[in-house]
Design a protein around this motif. Structure first.
Motif, short mmCIF file in Angstrom:
data_model
loop_
_atom_site.label_atom_id
_atom_site.label_comp_id
_atom_site.label_asym_id
_atom_site.label_seq_id
_atom_site.Cartn_x
_atom_site.Cartn_y
_atom_site.Cartn_z
N PHE A 36 0.94 -1.39 0.11
CA PHE A 36 0.02 -0.03 0.03
C PHE A 36 0.95 1.21 0.01
O PHE A 36 1.55 1.35 0.85
CB PHE A 36 -0.71 -0.02 1.18
N ASP A 37 0.89 2.09 -0.93
CA ASP A 37 1.64 3.25 -0.95
C ASP A 37 0.85 4.56 -1.64
O ASP A 37 -0.09 4.37 -2.36
CB ASP A 37 2.75 3.13 -1.64
N LEU A 38 1.09 5.66 -1.57
CA LEU A 38 0.53 6.87 -2.09
C LEU A 38 0.76 6.82 -3.67
O LEU A 38 -0.20 7.05 -4.29
CB LEU A 38 1.24 8.03 -1.65
N HIS A 39 1.93 6.38 -4.14
CA HIS A 39 2.35 6.38 -5.40
C HIS A 39 2.85 4.88 -5.66
O HIS A 39 3.65 4.46 -5.18
CB HIS A 39 3.39 7.55 -5.99
N GLU A 40 2.52 4.37 -6.91
CA GLU A 40 3.12 3.12 -7.73
C GLU A 40 4.57 3.43 -8.16
O GLU A 40 4.62 4.50 -8.72
CB GLU A 40 2.33 2.77 -8.66
N ASN A 41 5.56 2.57 -7.63
CA ASN A 41 6.76 2.53 -8.26
C ASN A 41 6.94 1.30 -9.26
O ASN A 41 7.12 0.34 -8.96
CB ASN A 41 7.84 2.47 -7.19
N ALA A 42 6.44 1.63 -10.64
CA ALA A 42 6.22 0.48 -11.36
C ALA A 42 7.47 -0.38 -11.78
O ALA A 42 7.78 -1.55 -11.76
CB ALA A 42 5.69 1.15 -12.66
N ALA A 43 8.71 0.30 -11.68
CA ALA A 43 9.93 -0.20 -11.93
C ALA A 43 10.25 -1.03 -10.82
O ALA A 43 10.74 -2.52 -11.16
CB ALA A 43 11.01 0.76 -12.07
#
Ligand SMILES: NC(=O)c1ccc[n+]([C@@H]2O[C@H](COP(=O)([O-])OP(=O)(O)OC[C@H]3O[C@@H](n4cnc5c(N)ncnc54)[C@H](O)[C@@H]3O)[C@@H](O)[C@H]2O)c1
Length: 258
Positions: A36-43
């Motif tokens: 769960f986080d505010l923004h995805e880190n796709a990498a």
């Protein structure tokens, strides 16, 4: 606790400490990891999925300042995972110019997340129990004058988590609680903190803050996962300069009865 085959939810999993912790958990062979986080880190997500192919890793967007967002994230995770074994509350900011936001993210958000997770995990609701791990700080056990707001939020985290570790709750819910207190750890959080102490005009203290020895996020993560493996309800762990140590607290007051 043997982490192999377990289901882990990590709040703040794309942060400096969080991203190292989730790798440590995956190396232990966990089955499901919800980030769960505010923004995805796709990498980072893609890298984890291709490296740890035996585990199911997924991201759910959540803003910890918003109770509805927290509840929606747990609901979505519960639809994907049979049950939660371990929750790590690892979101945080260190910016004493943002007083309300500091308390909102570091303390209120963590409280809402913990209480929401308990509804799914508690044996009182036919859950399986489990472990909730709350990240406090050394500033949550020793007052930090330069960061008095942050310190207050983290003392709140330590008190809340130790309070819920009451054996009565443990016996009824089956949920154990662990408090993690990292010392200075090399992440972006400290850079923001450096520019945002509680008061201006504290240059001599800021110089000491900048020069203090720091551990790596990987060292912190290894300590956190070892503490989780202990599974010890009510334990409070200092992780500083790569060393893990369980802390004990003197009892200075107990109630008096008739
Ligand atoms: N770095 C240190 O020296 C140190 C020391 C002691 C304790 N801690 C604690 O460890 C935890 C992780 O810190 P870090 O150093 O990795 O910091 P970081 O800034 O690298 O990571 C913070 C995480 O919190 C998340 N976050 C912030 N606001 C959010 C919001 N509104 N909703 C959802 N997520 C949000 C960020 O996206 C990020 O994933 C924090 O609780 C911090 O207080 C850090």
């Amino acid at each position: 606790m043997d982490l192999s085959g377990k289901n882990v939810v990590y709040l703040g999993g794309f942060g400096g400490i969080g991203s190292k912790c989730i790798e440590e958990f995956l190396q232990k062979g966990i089955k499901n990891l919800a980030i769960f986080d505010l923004h995805e880190n796709a990498a980072v997500l893609e890298n984890l999925r291709s490296t740890y192919t035996a585990s199911n890793v997924f991201y759910i967007k959540m803003d910890i300042t918003d109770k509805n967002s927290i509840e929606a994230a747990y609901n979505e995770a519960a639809n994907k995972i049979d049950h939660f074994d371990v929750i790590v509350n690892g979101c945080g900011i260190m910016n004493d110019s943002l007083i309300e936001l500091t308390i909102q993210i570091n303390l209120l958000g963590l409280i809402h997340s913990t209480l929401t997770a308990m509804k799914y995990m508690s044996k009182l609701n036919n859950g399986k129990g489990g472990l909730i791990v709350n990240i406090s700080s050394v500033a949550g056990i020793e007052p930090a004058g330069m960061y008095a707001v942050y310190s207050a939020s983290k003392f709140g985290v330590s008190a809340f988590t130790r309070g819920l570790a009451n054996p009565f709750y443990y016996h009824t819910t089956g949920i154990g609680f662990i408090t993690i207190c990292p010392g200075f750890t090399e992440t972006n959080l400290l850079g923001v903190a450096y520019n945002n102490p509680t008061f201006e005009k504290c240059e001599p203290m800021l110089k000491r803050f900048a020069e203090a020895k720091k551990q790596t996020a990987t060292e912190c993560a290894k300590g956190l996962v070892k503490a989780v493996e202990s599974g010890k309800n009510g334990s409070v762990w200092l992780i500083d300069l790569g060393t893990l140590k369980e802390l004990e607290f003197p009892v200075v007051w107990t109630p008096t009865f008739e």
